[in-house]
Design a protein around this motif. Structure first.
Motif, PDB file in Angstrom:
ATOM      1  N   ILE A 114       0.440  -0.645   0.248  1.00 26.09           N
ATOM      2  CA  ILE A 114       0.253  -0.232   0.017  1.00 26.09           C
ATOM      3  C   ILE A 114       0.776   1.265   0.052  1.00 26.09           C
ATOM      4  O   ILE A 114       1.056   2.296   1.100  1.00 26.09           O
ATOM      5  N   GLY A 120      -0.982  10.334   2.083  1.00 24.04           N
ATOM      6  CA  GLY A 120      -2.388   9.639   1.973  1.00 24.04           C
ATOM      7  C   GLY A 120      -2.882  10.188   3.384  1.00 24.04           C
ATOM      8  O   GLY A 120      -3.639  11.773   3.491  1.00 24.04           O
ATOM      9  N   GLU A 142     -10.600   5.603   1.181  1.00 22.43           N
ATOM     10  CA  GLU A 142     -10.900   6.816   0.266  1.00 22.43           C
ATOM     11  C   GLU A 142     -10.538   5.622  -0.638  1.00 22.43           C
ATOM     12  O   GLU A 142     -10.301   5.796  -1.996  1.00 22.43           O
ATOM     13  N   GLN A 143      -9.505   4.686  -1.243  1.00 22.96           N
ATOM     14  CA  GLN A 143      -8.434   3.954  -2.218  1.00 22.96           C
ATOM     15  C   GLN A 143      -9.153   2.547  -2.024  1.00 22.96           C
ATOM     16  O   GLN A 143      -8.995   1.688  -3.219  1.00 22.96           O
ATOM     17  N   TYR A 145      -8.981   0.066  -0.455  1.00 19.77           N
ATOM     18  CA  TYR A 145      -9.202  -1.269  -0.111  1.00 19.77           C
ATOM     19  C   TYR A 145     -10.005  -1.980   1.534  1.00 19.77           C
ATOM     20  O   TYR A 145     -10.290  -2.942   1.148  1.00 19.77           O
TER      21      TYR A 145
END
Ligand code: AMP
Ligand code: MN
Ligand code: MN
Ligand code: MN
Length: 277
Positions: A114, A120, A142-143, A145
């Motif tokens: 990651i 981030g 947000e990503q 995951y």
């Protein structure tokens, strides 16, 4: 009286500004409120001003991160003097470790593929002195995951998971000492949520009381009735005052809104009795 003595603003890891927190509490009918950001007093002045305008009684607060045995526990300080030099210096010292911990968390997450987690997380935090696991959790959601912050904690950020980094916070004695030295009342936060045995919890409560801790969050967030009953029993057993806490962080993240918790058992002495009101 509707009371909420533990919640967060974006000064630490909450989603709303101090003013927005107070407005929301007032809209929910809260009559006595404390803002308890992690390791920081910065939101209290703004919150107190708005509370005054809205006719909400306000108590200065803070939630101090503490290392106890092999775990992290939290001590809430209520009614602290904001200008107390000892408390200010203690909190500044605790905050000074957050950035390096966050950098190490970023490296730990990079090791499992990651990338960019430190940068981030920093996009969600107000400063590197206040960056914490919740900001990493928001970045990971947000990503894509995980679907929510709670799931990120379960899979990545609690002890034993790849993004967890051990970190020395204050000692229990320091945290209680800073709070009482600033004229405040030390409250053990969410005592039912620590991953410790029943015997260890008794040890924690004994030590906390011996050091000058005076209250227990008997009602915390979305804790169930069984847990509340157990904590009420401990409050009676140790002679602790009882506090009532949403631990609200934000509208979409928290299970319980400001002031929307269960009430305290009627036989317990509420902590607000000794907060000068
Ligand atoms: P930190 O001080 O950086 O270790 O972050 C602690 C904060 O992370 C807590 O105050 C909560 O806001 C959040 N947190 C801890 N455990 C969980 C969990 N299991 N689910 C969701 N949020 C959590
Ligand atoms: Mn938090
Ligand atoms: Mn806490
Ligand atoms: Mn909290």
């Amino acid at each position: 009286m509707k009371v909420d003595l533990h919640c967060h603003s974006c000064v630490s890891d909450g989603l709303l500004s101090p003013s927005e927190v107070v407005r929301r509490a007032a809209a929910n009918g809260v009559e006595l409120l404390a803002l308890t950001d992690h390791d920081h007093l910065g939101g209290n002045v703004e919150a107190a001003g708005i509370a005054d305008e809205l006719g909400v009684q306000f108590v200065n607060g803070v939630e101090i991160s503490v290392s106890w045995m092999d775990t992290t526990v939290h001590v809430v300080g209520l009614g602290v003097a904001l200008d107390d030099a000892g408390l200010q210096a203690g909190l500044a010292y605790i905050r000074s470790g957050r950035d390096s911990r966050a950098l190490r968390m970023g490296e730990a997450l990079a090791n499992i593929g990651i990338r960019g987690a430190y940068e981030g997380a920093m996009r969600f935090a107000q400063s590197s002195a206040l960056v914490g696991r919740a900001h990493f959790a928001r970045f990971l959601v947000e990503q894509g995951y995980c679907r929510d912050v709670g799931t990120v904690f379960q899979h990545y950020l609690i002890r034993g998971k790849p993004g967890f980094v051990d970190h020395p916070w204050a000692t229990l004695a320091e945290a209680v000492g800073w709070i009482t030295g600033a004229g405040g009342v030390a409250v053990l936060a969410h005592p039912g949520r620590y991953r410790i045995s029943g015997a260890e919890l008794i040890g924690l409560l004994s030590e906390f009381r011996r050091l000058g801790g005076r209250a227990l969050e008997v009602v915390s967030g979305a804790d169930d009735e069984e847990l509340r009953r157990r904590m009420a029993h401990h409050a009676r057993e140790f002679g602790f005052l009882a506090s009532c806490a949403s631990d609200f962080h934000g509208p979409e993240e928290s299970l319980v809104d400001l002031g929307r918790m269960a009430g305290l058992p009627a036989d317990l002495d509420p902590v607000w009795k000794c907060l000068g009101r």
